[in-house]
Design a protein around this motif. Structure first.
Motif, PDB file in Angstrom:
ATOM      1  N   UNK A 432     -19.028  46.814 -56.541  1.00  0.00           N
ATOM      2  CA  UNK A 432     -17.585  46.586 -56.479  1.00  0.00           C
ATOM      3  C   UNK A 432     -16.895  47.701 -55.695  1.00  0.00           C
ATOM      4  N   UNK A 433     -17.301  48.942 -55.956  1.00  0.00           N
ATOM      5  CA  UNK A 433     -16.701  50.071 -55.238  1.00  0.00           C
ATOM      6  C   UNK A 433     -16.955  49.939 -53.738  1.00  0.00           C
ATOM      7  N   UNK A 434     -18.164  49.479 -53.414  1.00  0.00           N
ATOM      8  CA  UNK A 434     -18.492  49.267 -52.004  1.00  0.00           C
ATOM      9  C   UNK A 434     -17.628  48.160 -51.405  1.00  0.00           C
ATOM     10  N   UNK A 435     -17.437  47.069 -52.175  1.00  0.00           N
ATOM     11  CA  UNK A 435     -16.629  45.942 -51.680  1.00  0.00           C
ATOM     12  C   UNK A 435     -15.162  46.326 -51.525  1.00  0.00           C
ATOM     13  N   UNK A 436     -14.672  47.203 -52.400  1.00  0.00           N
ATOM     14  CA  UNK A 436     -13.262  47.601 -52.340  1.00  0.00           C
ATOM     15  C   UNK A 436     -13.033  48.800 -51.443  1.00  0.00           C
ATOM     16  N   UNK A 437     -14.093  49.317 -50.855  1.00  0.00           N
ATOM     17  CA  UNK A 437     -13.957  50.489 -50.003  1.00  0.00           C
ATOM     18  C   UNK A 437     -13.560  51.733 -50.763  1.00  0.00           C
ATOM     19  N   UNK A 438     -13.874  51.757 -52.072  1.00  0.00           N
ATOM     20  CA  UNK A 438     -13.518  52.906 -52.903  1.00  0.00           C
ATOM     21  C   UNK A 438     -12.067  52.936 -53.318  1.00  0.00           C
ATOM     22  N   UNK A 439     -11.324  51.864 -53.033  1.00  0.00           N
ATOM     23  CA  UNK A 439      -9.899  51.817 -53.383  1.00  0.00           C
ATOM     24  C   UNK A 439      -9.722  51.414 -54.842  1.00  0.00           C
ATOM     25  N   UNK A 440      -9.036  52.247 -55.617  1.00  0.00           N
ATOM     26  CA  UNK A 440      -8.783  51.923 -57.016  1.00  0.00           C
ATOM     27  C   UNK A 440      -7.885  50.702 -57.128  1.00  0.00           C
ATOM     28  N   UNK A 441      -6.843  50.637 -56.312  1.00  0.00           N
ATOM     29  CA  UNK A 441      -5.910  49.513 -56.382  1.00  0.00           C
ATOM     30  C   UNK A 441      -6.625  48.194 -56.123  1.00  0.00           C
ATOM     31  N   UNK A 442      -7.479  48.153 -55.096  1.00  0.00           N
ATOM     32  CA  UNK A 442      -8.204  46.925 -54.779  1.00  0.00           C
ATOM     33  C   UNK A 442      -9.181  46.564 -55.900  1.00  0.00           C
ATOM     34  N   UNK A 443      -9.827  47.569 -56.482  1.00  0.00           N
ATOM     35  CA  UNK A 443     -10.741  47.332 -57.600  1.00  0.00           C
ATOM     36  C   UNK A 443      -9.982  46.770 -58.792  1.00  0.00           C
ATOM     37  N   UNK A 444      -8.788  47.295 -59.059  1.00  0.00           N
ATOM     38  CA  UNK A 444      -7.966  46.789 -60.157  1.00  0.00           C
ATOM     39  C   UNK A 444      -7.594  45.324 -59.933  1.00  0.00           C
ATOM     40  N   UNK A 445      -7.281  44.985 -58.716  1.00  0.00           N
ATOM     41  CA  UNK A 445      -6.946  43.592 -58.394  1.00  0.00           C
ATOM     42  C   UNK A 445      -8.155  42.690 -58.624  1.00  0.00           C
TER      43      UNK A 445
END
Length: 630
Positions: A432-445
């Motif tokens: 997931x971190x890889x898919x979100x590029x390490x973005x917390x906001x994107x991971x939260x979404x």
């Protein structure tokens, strides 16, 4: 009586006796202590499966008629097989330890039977969604070694899968089923006793006496009664049906639009699930999975829940002002003091429950004595007195009410076992971190969407468990506090009840209001907007879940309440008068600034809110002479 009627009566007696036996087992262990995990959990699951197989037959009505009186044979055979397997593990767990956990052929056969029976029982009571998810997890465990790359894993054969699921506390009998077999059952039973004593009716009468005469009184009654009763019932849909059957017609009678009336009840009922102290029993699962105390979870959930209901009450009031709606005539309402005298004693068990918890007693022991208090205190008034028949009926309803949670927790346990045995849990965070590029906001979404989707077909507890075992570690790895991560997932699992396309609570409210289901669902989302925003806020600023100094917590709470005022006015387009689009947009910005903790953002939000309020008041004063001359 005909032969079929005799069989039906016998089956009903068997169901009642099984339910009473389930209650007796849990009441005994609540007072005298739990058995070991490999006894308590299988026995709990056995009672749950047996009741489901009796209450929800395998055959359809047409097939039953064709088979005649013998149609129950299949269900009885399944109960016998389930009992044999679960009694085996409960009685042989010591010898299992002695042989180092090595599985015999009998263990494997019986383990396979239990997994199949759990899947079928879950399908019967909850529909196919959760069993399908569980089967996908099993298939991934068995065939995931064929998947190349990071998503694959080592070879796991069927024997290893069954051994892990059936002979350890890491699969079927893991934490969710353990919580269901201890805390949750007692609190569901406590809720059933409260309903039987008339506490639910008292909540509605009290809310009517308190707020029924105000502007939009019935809607405020819906919010207050659903907030209190919903915390105990644990089911948003059940709450809508029980309180909504009374409040929705009254809301429509005084002039609320049907779609608004249905939405108010569904939003308030959904909010009851994250309103302390009980939170629909989910607080116990969260506490157990985090290894923290029940009180810590309730404390963390308090401010977001209060903000939710403050925003909802404010929007109810604005809608009433905007449409010129009045409350109910006082002659139609019960007097407040008389209502308190007649039923106020019914609130004492909840006070006793909280007192026990604060004193440091376990949730299970606290729930038990609060339950006893319900019976004792019901005798204070003749109208609420619980006799033997009422007590036995409440016990049966409590046992029936626990079945969805018990089977959901069992299936969730199977999924957890598959995730841990295959190693997916460890890899999912990096994926997931890889898919979100390490973005917390994107991971939260991503996590929010997963919670909402799973919650559409599952109970809140099951959706929370399944999402958090995969997504919880992702958020923690990105720096989110564990309690904030778990509450984030839980909130969106709750909100799935009012989020289209499968918004079950909103659809139930629409049915009672006679409005369109999807329109009611989207109206519910609009009214609950604060709940969609607050989880993001407390992830970035945990002060809203009591992580910080008292000064910071109180300042954030006050500013967030003002934020609720701003966002409510923006959405409904009213603040001391009708707002134009520009002012609504400014208020929306003010709401974000106020809800976001921080001194400078609070000052900016207060300035914008104050400015719009001042301008609207000036506009109203200028318009007054014109309207007077007219």
């Amino acid at each position: 009586m005909t032969e079929s009627q005799n069989i039906k009566t016998i089956i009903q007696w068997v169901i009642t006796l099984t339910a009473l036996g389930m209650c007796a087992f849990h009441l005994y262990t609540a007072q005298f202590g739990l058995f070991s995990a490999m006894v308590q959990r299988p026995v709990h699951l056995l009672f749950a499966c047996a009741l489901v197989f009796f209450i929800h037959p395998a055959l359809r009505k047409t097939d039953r008629a064709a088979m005649g009186p013998g149609w129950r044979i299949l269900d009885i055979a399944m109960i016998i097989l389930t009992a044999a397997a679960l009694i085996h593990i409960a009685t042989e767990y010591k010898s299992l330890v002695a042989r180092g956990g090595a599985a015999t052929d009998l263990d494997l056969w019986l383990g396979g039977i239990v997994i199949i029976m759990v899947l079928d029982a879950t399908r019967r009571i909850m529909g196919p969604a959760l069993p399908i998810i569980t089967l996908v997890a099993i298939a991934y465990t068995l065939f995931g070694h064929l998947i190349p790359g990071l998503w694959g894993h080592r070879l796991i054969d069927l024997e290893q899968l069954i051994s892990y699921q059936f002979l350890t506390t890491e699969g079927l009998f893991t934490i969710p089923l353990g919580v269901s077999a201890s805390f949750i059952f007692i609190f569901i039973l406590f809720g059933a006793f409260l309903v039987a004593s008339g506490t639910g009716e008292f909540f509605i009468r009290f809310a009517n006496a308190l707020a029924g005469h105000m502007r939009g009184g019935p809607a405020k009654v819906a919010v207050l009664s659903s907030a209190t009763f919903g915390s105990i019932s644990g089911s948003a849909v059940a709450n809508v049906v029980s309180t909504g059957s009374f409040t929705i017609p009254l809301m429509k009678d005084i002039g609320y639009r049907p779609v608004f009336a249905g939405a108010i009840e569904s939003v308030a009922s959904t909010g009851g699930q994250f309103m302390p102290p009980v939170m629909g029993a989910a607080a116990f699962i969260i506490a157990d999975m985090l290894g923290t105390t029940y009180l810590e979870v309730c404390k963390a959930a308090l401010i977001p829940a209060v903000l939710y209901f403050v925003a909802l009450l404010y929007m109810v009031h604005l809608e009433a002002v905007r449409r010129g709606l009045k409350g109910l005539d006082r002659s139609m309402l019960p007097p407040l003091w008389k209502t308190i005298k007649q039923g106020g004693h019914l609130l004492l068990p909840a006070v006793i429950l909280i007192a026990f918890l604060v004193q440091g007693y376990s949730p299970m022991k606290s729930g038990l004595w609060a339950l006893v208090a319900v019976v004792v205190i019901s005798w204070f008034k003749k109208s609420t007195r619980m006799g033997p028949r009422k007590i036995l009926t409440a016990m049966e309803k409590g046992a029936r009410g626990s079945l969805e949670v018990a089977l959901a927790c069992a299936c969730a346990g199977i999924v957890i076992g598959c995730v841990t045995q295959s190693g997916l849990g460890l890899k999912f965070s990096s994926l997931v971190i890889q898919a979100s590029g390490g973005s917390l906001l994107l991971s939260l979404v991503f996590v929010m969407v997963a919670s909402l989707i799973l919650g559409m077909g599952l109970t809140t507890s099951a959706a929370y468990i399944l999402t958090v075992i995969l997504a919880g570690p992702v958020l923690v790895d990105l720096g989110v506090k564990p309690l904030a991560a778990h509450l984030f997932v839980f909130y969106y699992a709750c909100l799935s009840c009012i989020t289209p396309p499968v918004a079950l609570a909103a659809f139930a409210g629409a049915g009672l209001a006679g409005s369109k289901p999807f329109a009611t669902g989207f109206e519910s989302m609009r009214l609950a907007i604060i709940a969609y925003l607050v989880p993001f806020i407390f992830v970035y600023h945990p002060v809203l879940i009591w992580q910080g100094s008292w000064y910071a917590i109180m300042l954030s709470f006050v500013s967030a309440v003002l934020g609720c005022v701003a966002i409510g006015s923006s959405l409904l387009g009213y603040l001391a008068g009708r707002l134009n689009l520009l002012f609504r947009a400014v208020l929306l910005g003010a709401a974000f600034l106020l809800i976001m903790p921080g001194l400078y953002s609070d000052l900016g939000g207060v300035a914008l809110l104050g400015l719009i309020y001042l301008l609207m008041n000036l506009a109203a004063k200028k318009a007054l002479p014109v309207s007077t001359q007219a």
